[in-house]
Scaffold this motif. Structure first.
Motif, short mmCIF file in Angstrom:
data_model
loop_
_atom_site.label_atom_id
_atom_site.label_comp_id
_atom_site.label_asym_id
_atom_site.label_seq_id
_atom_site.Cartn_x
_atom_site.Cartn_y
_atom_site.Cartn_z
N HIS A 65 34.66 48.73 43.62
CA HIS A 65 34.29 47.50 44.33
C HIS A 65 35.35 46.42 44.09
CE1 HIS A 65 31.69 44.44 46.09
NE2 HIS A 65 31.95 43.68 45.04
N TRP A 66 35.82 46.32 42.85
CA TRP A 66 36.84 45.31 42.56
C TRP A 66 38.16 45.64 43.26
CZ3 TRP A 66 41.57 45.79 39.97
CH2 TRP A 66 42.27 44.57 39.88
N LEU A 67 38.58 46.90 43.22
CA LEU A 67 39.83 47.28 43.87
C LEU A 67 39.82 46.96 45.36
CD1 LEU A 67 40.49 50.71 42.11
CD2 LEU A 67 41.93 48.66 41.93
N ARG A 68 38.63 46.99 45.96
CA ARG A 68 38.51 46.71 47.39
C ARG A 68 38.35 45.21 47.67
NH1 ARG A 68 34.06 50.27 50.19
NH2 ARG A 68 35.27 49.64 52.04
N SER A 69 38.16 44.42 46.63
CA SER A 69 37.98 42.98 46.81
C SER A 69 39.30 42.32 47.17
CB SER A 69 37.44 42.36 45.52
OG SER A 69 38.44 42.38 44.49
N ALA A 70 39.24 41.04 47.52
CA ALA A 70 40.47 40.31 47.86
C ALA A 70 41.44 40.30 46.69
CB ALA A 70 40.11 38.89 48.28
N GLU A 71 40.92 40.10 45.48
CA GLU A 71 41.79 40.08 44.31
C GLU A 71 42.41 41.45 44.06
OE1 GLU A 71 41.58 38.36 39.77
OE2 GLU A 71 39.97 39.72 40.39
#
Length: 214
Positions: free
Chosen positions: A31-37
Protein backbone atom coordinates in the motif's frame (compact mmCIF):
# COMPACT_ATOMS: atom_id res chain seq x y z
CA UNK A 1 18.87 -12.72 -7.15
CA UNK A 2 20.38 -10.62 -4.37
CA UNK A 3 23.66 -11.95 -3.02
CA UNK A 4 22.55 -14.20 -0.19
CA UNK A 5 26.00 -14.39 1.36
CA UNK A 6 25.81 -10.63 1.93
CA UNK A 7 22.15 -9.95 2.55
CA UNK A 8 20.73 -12.93 4.39
CA UNK A 9 22.76 -12.27 7.52
CA UNK A 10 23.66 -8.63 7.12
CA UNK A 11 22.33 -6.27 9.77
CA UNK A 12 22.46 -2.72 8.54
CA UNK A 13 23.62 0.26 10.57
CA UNK A 14 20.13 1.67 10.08
CA UNK A 15 18.67 -1.22 12.03
CA UNK A 16 17.33 -3.27 9.12
CA UNK A 17 18.03 -6.98 8.99
CA UNK A 18 17.59 -8.66 5.62
CA UNK A 19 15.41 -11.68 6.27
CA UNK A 20 16.26 -15.16 5.03
CA UNK A 21 12.78 -15.39 3.52
CA UNK A 22 12.49 -14.05 -0.01
CA UNK A 23 8.83 -13.19 0.57
CA UNK A 24 9.18 -9.97 2.61
CA UNK A 25 6.29 -8.03 1.08
CA UNK A 26 3.04 -7.50 2.97
CA UNK A 27 -0.15 -5.53 2.36
CA UNK A 28 1.04 -2.54 4.39
CA UNK A 29 4.29 -2.18 2.46
CA UNK A 30 2.56 -2.67 -0.87
CA UNK A 31 0.00 0.00 0.00
CA UNK A 32 2.83 2.39 0.84
CA UNK A 33 4.80 1.59 -2.32
CA UNK A 34 1.70 2.48 -4.34
CA UNK A 35 1.14 5.74 -2.44
CA UNK A 36 2.30 9.13 -3.70
CA UNK A 37 5.33 8.99 -1.40
CA UNK A 38 6.25 5.45 -2.38
CA UNK A 39 5.81 6.21 -6.07
CA UNK A 40 8.08 9.25 -5.76
CA UNK A 41 10.77 7.25 -3.95
CA UNK A 42 10.67 4.50 -6.58
CA UNK A 43 10.88 7.10 -9.36
CA UNK A 44 13.94 8.64 -7.69
CA UNK A 45 15.61 5.24 -7.31
CA UNK A 46 14.90 4.46 -10.96
CA UNK A 47 17.02 7.48 -11.93
CA UNK A 48 19.96 6.46 -9.74
CA UNK A 49 22.82 4.19 -10.74
CA UNK A 50 21.70 1.44 -8.40
CA UNK A 51 23.69 -1.78 -8.15
CA UNK A 52 23.51 -4.62 -5.67
CA UNK A 53 26.75 -3.37 -4.17
CA UNK A 54 24.99 -0.06 -3.43
CA UNK A 55 22.14 -1.59 -1.40
CA UNK A 56 23.47 -0.82 2.07
CA UNK A 57 24.38 2.75 1.18
CA UNK A 58 21.01 3.40 -0.47
CA UNK A 59 19.03 2.05 2.47
CA UNK A 60 21.12 4.11 4.88
CA UNK A 61 20.49 7.21 2.75
CA UNK A 62 16.72 6.61 2.63
CA UNK A 63 16.63 5.98 6.39
CA UNK A 64 17.14 9.71 6.86
CA UNK A 65 13.55 10.20 5.70
CA UNK A 66 11.84 6.81 5.93
CA UNK A 67 11.24 4.04 8.48
CA UNK A 68 13.60 1.09 8.10
CA UNK A 69 11.07 -1.30 6.53
CA UNK A 70 9.99 1.22 3.92
CA UNK A 71 13.58 2.07 3.00
CA UNK A 72 14.40 -1.60 2.54
CA UNK A 73 11.20 -2.29 0.56
CA UNK A 74 11.81 0.63 -1.79
CA UNK A 75 15.40 -0.35 -2.58
CA UNK A 76 14.50 -4.00 -3.06
CA UNK A 77 11.57 -3.09 -5.31
CA UNK A 78 13.77 -0.82 -7.40
CA UNK A 79 16.27 -3.66 -7.90
CA UNK A 80 13.53 -6.15 -8.71
CA UNK A 81 12.06 -3.84 -11.33
CA UNK A 82 15.43 -3.62 -13.05
CA UNK A 83 15.81 -7.38 -12.98
CA UNK A 84 12.22 -7.82 -14.21
CA UNK A 85 12.88 -5.69 -17.30
CA UNK A 86 14.24 -8.82 -18.96
CA UNK A 87 10.81 -10.42 -18.59
CA UNK A 88 8.37 -7.52 -18.76
CA UNK A 89 8.53 -4.42 -21.01
CA UNK A 90 6.37 -2.62 -18.43
CA UNK A 91 8.35 -3.77 -15.36
CA UNK A 92 8.89 -0.18 -14.19
CA UNK A 93 5.18 -0.02 -13.27
CA UNK A 94 4.89 -3.43 -11.63
CA UNK A 95 5.45 -4.81 -8.13
CA UNK A 96 7.31 -8.00 -7.27
CA UNK A 97 8.85 -10.24 -4.67
CA UNK A 98 12.00 -12.17 -5.50
CA UNK A 99 10.38 -15.61 -5.58
CA UNK A 100 7.31 -14.38 -7.44
CA UNK A 101 9.42 -12.74 -10.14
CA UNK A 102 11.45 -15.90 -10.68
CA UNK A 103 8.27 -17.99 -11.00
CA UNK A 104 6.35 -15.56 -13.21
CA UNK A 105 5.90 -16.25 -16.92
CA UNK A 106 7.79 -13.86 -19.16
CA UNK A 107 5.55 -11.44 -21.04
CA UNK A 108 6.36 -12.97 -24.45
CA UNK A 109 5.55 -16.48 -23.23
CA UNK A 110 2.35 -15.32 -21.52
CA UNK A 111 1.28 -13.41 -24.64
CA UNK A 112 1.78 -16.49 -26.81
CA UNK A 113 -0.46 -18.53 -24.53
CA UNK A 114 -3.01 -15.73 -24.26
CA UNK A 115 -3.40 -15.51 -28.04
CA UNK A 116 -4.65 -19.09 -28.04
CA UNK A 117 -7.47 -18.01 -25.72
CA UNK A 118 -8.13 -14.60 -27.24
CA UNK A 119 -11.57 -15.59 -28.53
CA UNK A 120 -12.61 -16.92 -25.12
CA UNK A 121 -15.01 -14.58 -23.36
CA UNK A 122 -14.05 -15.51 -19.80
CA UNK A 123 -10.93 -17.29 -18.53
CA UNK A 124 -10.21 -18.37 -14.96
CA UNK A 125 -6.48 -17.94 -14.24
CA UNK A 126 -6.00 -20.48 -11.44
CA UNK A 127 -2.92 -19.79 -9.37
CA UNK A 128 -2.39 -16.36 -10.92
CA UNK A 129 0.64 -15.38 -8.82
CA UNK A 130 1.63 -11.77 -9.48
CA UNK A 131 -0.51 -11.68 -12.60
CA UNK A 132 1.78 -12.19 -15.60
CA UNK A 133 -0.64 -14.49 -17.43
CA UNK A 134 -3.65 -12.56 -16.15
CA UNK A 135 -2.19 -9.40 -17.69
CA UNK A 136 -1.47 -11.14 -21.00
CA UNK A 137 -5.02 -12.50 -21.16
CA UNK A 138 -6.48 -9.08 -20.39
CA UNK A 139 -4.25 -7.42 -23.01
CA UNK A 140 -5.58 -9.97 -25.50
CA UNK A 141 -9.08 -8.71 -24.77
CA UNK A 142 -10.26 -11.51 -22.49
CA UNK A 143 -12.19 -11.08 -19.26
CA UNK A 144 -10.27 -12.84 -16.48
CA UNK A 145 -11.00 -14.20 -13.02
CA UNK A 146 -7.64 -14.30 -11.24
CA UNK A 147 -7.49 -16.80 -8.38
CA UNK A 148 -4.69 -17.41 -5.89
CA UNK A 149 -4.33 -18.77 -2.38
CA UNK A 150 -1.63 -16.31 -1.35
CA UNK A 151 -3.24 -12.98 -0.34
CA UNK A 152 -0.03 -11.00 -0.87
CA UNK A 153 0.57 -12.35 -4.37
CA UNK A 154 -3.06 -11.72 -5.19
CA UNK A 155 -2.65 -8.13 -4.00
CA UNK A 156 0.48 -7.82 -6.16
CA UNK A 157 -1.45 -9.14 -9.15
CA UNK A 158 -4.21 -6.60 -8.55
CA UNK A 159 -1.67 -3.78 -8.21
CA UNK A 160 0.01 -4.84 -11.46
CA UNK A 161 -3.26 -5.12 -13.35
CA UNK A 162 -4.36 -1.70 -12.13
CA UNK A 163 -0.97 -0.17 -12.96
CA UNK A 164 -1.46 -1.24 -16.58
CA UNK A 165 -5.01 0.09 -16.80
CA UNK A 166 -6.64 -3.35 -17.06
CA UNK A 167 -8.71 -3.35 -13.87
CA UNK A 168 -12.00 -3.39 -15.76
CA UNK A 169 -11.18 -6.77 -17.29
CA UNK A 170 -10.09 -8.69 -14.19
CA UNK A 171 -11.85 -9.92 -11.06
CA UNK A 172 -9.74 -11.22 -8.17
CA UNK A 173 -10.51 -14.02 -5.77
CA UNK A 174 -8.49 -15.50 -2.89
CA UNK A 175 -9.01 -19.25 -2.93
CA UNK A 176 -7.04 -22.39 -2.06
CA UNK A 177 -7.32 -24.72 -5.04
CA UNK A 178 -5.71 -27.63 -3.19
CA UNK A 179 -8.00 -27.61 -0.18
CA UNK A 180 -10.86 -30.11 -0.19
CA UNK A 181 -14.12 -28.38 -0.98
CA UNK A 182 -15.66 -29.44 2.35
CA UNK A 183 -12.97 -27.43 4.15
CA UNK A 184 -13.36 -24.34 2.02
CA UNK A 185 -15.40 -21.29 2.98
CA UNK A 186 -18.77 -20.97 1.32
CA UNK A 187 -18.13 -20.19 -2.36
CA UNK A 188 -18.25 -16.49 -3.15
CA UNK A 189 -20.16 -15.08 -6.10
CA UNK A 190 -16.79 -14.72 -7.86
CA UNK A 191 -16.03 -18.43 -7.51
CA UNK A 192 -19.50 -19.34 -8.70
CA UNK A 193 -18.92 -17.02 -11.67
CA UNK A 194 -15.56 -18.71 -12.32
CA UNK A 195 -17.43 -21.97 -12.71
CA UNK A 196 -19.05 -20.51 -15.81
CA UNK A 197 -15.73 -19.58 -17.40
CA UNK A 198 -15.20 -20.80 -20.94
CA UNK A 199 -11.63 -21.87 -20.11
CA UNK A 200 -9.41 -22.35 -17.10
CA UNK A 201 -5.72 -21.55 -17.20
CA UNK A 202 -3.29 -23.13 -14.74
CA UNK A 203 0.48 -22.73 -14.63
CA UNK A 204 2.14 -25.31 -12.36
CA UNK A 205 3.80 -23.75 -9.33
CA UNK A 206 6.19 -25.51 -6.94
CA UNK A 207 4.04 -27.07 -4.25
CA UNK A 208 6.45 -25.95 -1.54
CA UNK A 209 5.41 -22.35 -2.19
CA UNK A 210 2.28 -22.87 -0.15
CA UNK A 211 2.81 -26.25 1.48
CA UNK A 212 6.30 -26.78 2.94
CA UNK A 213 7.52 -30.32 2.56
CA UNK A 214 9.90 -30.29 5.51
Amino acid sequence: MLHKQVLDTQTLDSGVTWANSSETMDHTLLHWLRSAEGTAILAELAERELRESDILAEITRLRRQLPAERARAAVEQALLRRKAAAKFPYADRMFFTRDALEQASAALVAAHRARRLARTSLVADLGCGIGSDTIALALAGTQVIAVDRDPVRLALAQANVEALGLAGQVTFCERDLLMHRHHQPKPSSVIRHAGSASAAFLTPTPISRHYPTS
